[in-house]
Design a protein around this motif. Structure first.
Motif, mmCIF file in Angstrom:
data_model
loop_
_atom_site.group_PDB
_atom_site.id
_atom_site.type_symbol
_atom_site.label_atom_id
_atom_site.label_comp_id
_atom_site.label_asym_id
_atom_site.label_seq_id
_atom_site.Cartn_x
_atom_site.Cartn_y
_atom_site.Cartn_z
ATOM 1 N N ARG A 38 1.766 9.934 4.930
ATOM 2 C CA ARG A 38 2.233 11.032 5.775
ATOM 3 C C ARG A 38 1.080 11.973 6.066
ATOM 4 O O ARG A 38 0.118 12.065 5.297
ATOM 5 N N GLN A 39 1.206 12.648 7.193
ATOM 6 C CA GLN A 39 0.181 13.603 7.594
ATOM 7 C C GLN A 39 0.845 14.812 8.218
ATOM 8 O O GLN A 39 1.525 14.694 9.240
ATOM 9 N N ALA A 40 0.646 15.949 7.578
ATOM 10 C CA ALA A 40 1.150 17.214 8.090
ATOM 11 C C ALA A 40 0.064 17.872 8.936
ATOM 12 O O ALA A 40 -1.128 17.576 8.760
ATOM 13 N N PRO A 41 0.439 18.759 9.846
ATOM 14 C CA PRO A 41 -0.561 19.425 10.699
ATOM 15 C C PRO A 41 -1.635 20.110 9.868
ATOM 16 O O PRO A 41 -1.341 20.843 8.921
ATOM 17 N N GLY A 42 -2.893 19.839 10.211
ATOM 18 C CA GLY A 42 -4.008 20.475 9.523
ATOM 19 C C GLY A 42 -4.338 19.899 8.165
ATOM 20 O O GLY A 42 -5.213 20.418 7.468
ATOM 21 N N LYS A 43 -3.639 18.829 7.774
ATOM 22 C CA LYS A 43 -3.885 18.226 6.462
ATOM 23 C C LYS A 43 -4.325 16.787 6.607
ATOM 24 O O LYS A 43 -4.110 16.146 7.639
ATOM 25 N N GLU A 44 -4.928 16.274 5.546
ATOM 26 C CA GLU A 44 -5.345 14.880 5.543
ATOM 27 C C GLU A 44 -4.130 13.968 5.328
ATOM 28 O O GLU A 44 -3.120 14.370 4.748
ATOM 29 N N ARG A 45 -4.286 12.734 5.782
ATOM 30 C CA ARG A 45 -3.240 11.741 5.554
ATOM 31 C C ARG A 45 -3.201 11.416 4.062
ATOM 32 O O ARG A 45 -4.236 11.187 3.436
ATOM 33 N N GLU A 46 -1.980 11.396 3.507
ATOM 34 C CA GLU A 46 -1.843 11.137 2.077
ATOM 35 C C GLU A 46 -0.866 10.006 1.825
ATOM 36 O O GLU A 46 0.098 9.813 2.569
ATOM 37 N N GLY A 47 -1.116 9.282 0.755
ATOM 38 C CA GLY A 47 -0.225 8.202 0.372
ATOM 39 C C GLY A 47 1.043 8.739 -0.237
ATOM 40 O O GLY A 47 1.007 9.686 -1.024
ATOM 41 N N VAL A 48 2.160 8.141 0.121
ATOM 42 C CA VAL A 48 3.469 8.547 -0.395
ATOM 43 C C VAL A 48 4.009 7.490 -1.351
ATOM 44 O O VAL A 48 4.419 7.808 -2.468
ATOM 45 N N SER A 49 3.992 6.241 -0.906
ATOM 46 C CA SER A 49 4.540 5.169 -1.721
ATOM 47 C C SER A 49 4.013 3.846 -1.192
ATOM 48 O O SER A 49 3.584 3.753 -0.042
ATOM 49 N N CYS A 50 4.035 2.827 -2.048
ATOM 50 C CA CYS A 50 3.611 1.506 -1.609
ATOM 51 C C CYS A 50 4.302 0.438 -2.434
ATOM 52 O O CYS A 50 4.798 0.712 -3.537
ATOM 53 N N ILE A 51 4.319 -0.778 -1.880
ATOM 54 C CA ILE A 51 4.968 -1.909 -2.541
ATOM 55 C C ILE A 51 4.100 -3.134 -2.322
ATOM 56 O O ILE A 51 3.528 -3.333 -1.243
ATOM 57 N N SER A 52 3.995 -3.966 -3.348
ATOM 58 C CA SER A 52 3.166 -5.166 -3.262
ATOM 59 C C SER A 52 3.730 -6.146 -2.241
ATOM 60 O O SER A 52 4.910 -6.123 -1.903
ATOM 61 N N SER A 53 2.862 -7.049 -1.790
ATOM 62 C CA SER A 53 3.361 -8.212 -1.085
ATOM 63 C C SER A 53 4.199 -9.018 -2.078
ATOM 64 O O SER A 53 4.222 -8.718 -3.277
ATOM 65 N N ASN A 54 4.874 -10.042 -1.609
ATOM 66 C CA ASN A 54 5.913 -10.661 -2.431
ATOM 67 C C ASN A 54 5.436 -11.433 -3.648
ATOM 68 O O ASN A 54 6.189 -12.181 -4.233
ATOM 69 N N ASN A 55 4.183 -11.265 -4.023
ATOM 70 C CA ASN A 55 3.730 -11.926 -5.238
ATOM 71 C C ASN A 55 4.180 -11.185 -6.489
ATOM 72 O O ASN A 55 4.151 -11.740 -7.582
ATOM 73 N N ASP A 56 4.580 -9.937 -6.359
ATOM 74 C CA ASP A 56 5.129 -9.195 -7.495
ATOM 75 C C ASP A 56 6.020 -8.073 -6.988
ATOM 76 O O ASP A 56 6.150 -7.891 -5.782
ATOM 77 N N ASP A 57 6.646 -7.356 -7.875
ATOM 78 C CA ASP A 57 7.610 -6.323 -7.498
ATOM 79 C C ASP A 57 7.069 -4.916 -7.691
ATOM 80 O O ASP A 57 7.819 -3.965 -7.743
ATOM 81 N N ALA A 58 5.758 -4.789 -7.815
ATOM 82 C CA ALA A 58 5.196 -3.482 -8.147
ATOM 83 C C ALA A 58 5.372 -2.475 -7.017
ATOM 84 O O ALA A 58 5.302 -2.822 -5.829
ATOM 85 N N THR A 59 5.583 -1.240 -7.426
ATOM 86 C CA THR A 59 5.659 -0.121 -6.495
ATOM 87 C C THR A 59 4.876 1.050 -7.078
ATOM 88 O O THR A 59 4.613 1.106 -8.281
ATOM 89 N N ASN A 60 4.512 1.973 -6.220
ATOM 90 C CA ASN A 60 3.829 3.195 -6.641
ATOM 91 C C ASN A 60 4.351 4.368 -5.831
ATOM 92 O O ASN A 60 4.750 4.195 -4.675
ATOM 93 N N TYR A 61 4.316 5.559 -6.448
ATOM 94 C CA TYR A 61 4.764 6.774 -5.776
ATOM 95 C C TYR A 61 3.794 7.908 -6.059
ATOM 96 O O TYR A 61 3.270 8.027 -7.170
ATOM 97 N N ALA A 62 3.597 8.749 -5.056
ATOM 98 C CA ALA A 62 2.854 9.979 -5.286
ATOM 99 C C ALA A 62 3.678 10.876 -6.215
ATOM 100 O O ALA A 62 4.918 10.845 -6.191
#
Length: 128
Positions: A38-62
């Protein structure tokens, strides 16, 4: 060339919920790790969440969204979702999904530079 399409953004009151969708017509998203940024006005783009390709079920959250947001994948619909609950005004931003071929996030989130394809973004506004 993978074209990612985000949808589901909009205006919501604080405490409300939205579900964002990321699709890629003609491409199989299961082969890609998907990140939401996500990117808010005047701010850098930041990671919010991600999920692996189907080789595993891993996820991450800010840290800022842990316990409120949930990322998931529906291979039958060729889509990745970001369920956003208990939204706050500081969640207001343009949200982007991004795809990285055959990557895992089991050891941590990918940097934005590791993603090969990006969508055009969808606006999320949290305001009363």
């Amino acid at each position: 060339q993978v074209q990612l399409v985000e949808s589901g953004g909009g205006l919501v009151q604080p405490g409300g919920s939205l579900r964002l969708s990321c699709t890629a017509p003609g491409f199989t998203l299961a082969y890609y790790a998907i990140g939401w940024f996500r990117q808010a006005p005047g701010k850098e783009r930041e990671g919010v969440s991600c999920i692996s390709s189907n080789n595993d079920d891993a996820t991450n959250y800010a840290d800022s969204v842990k316990g409120r947001f949930a990322i998931s994948r529906d291979n039958a619909k060729n889509a990745v979702y970001l369920q956003m609950n208990s939204l706050k005004p500081e969640d207001t931003a343009v949200y982007y999904c991004a795809a990285a071929w055959m990557k895992t996030v089991v050891n941590g989130p990918l940097t934005l530079y590791e993603y090969e394809y990006w969508g055009q973004g969808t606006q999320v506004t949290v305001s009363s």
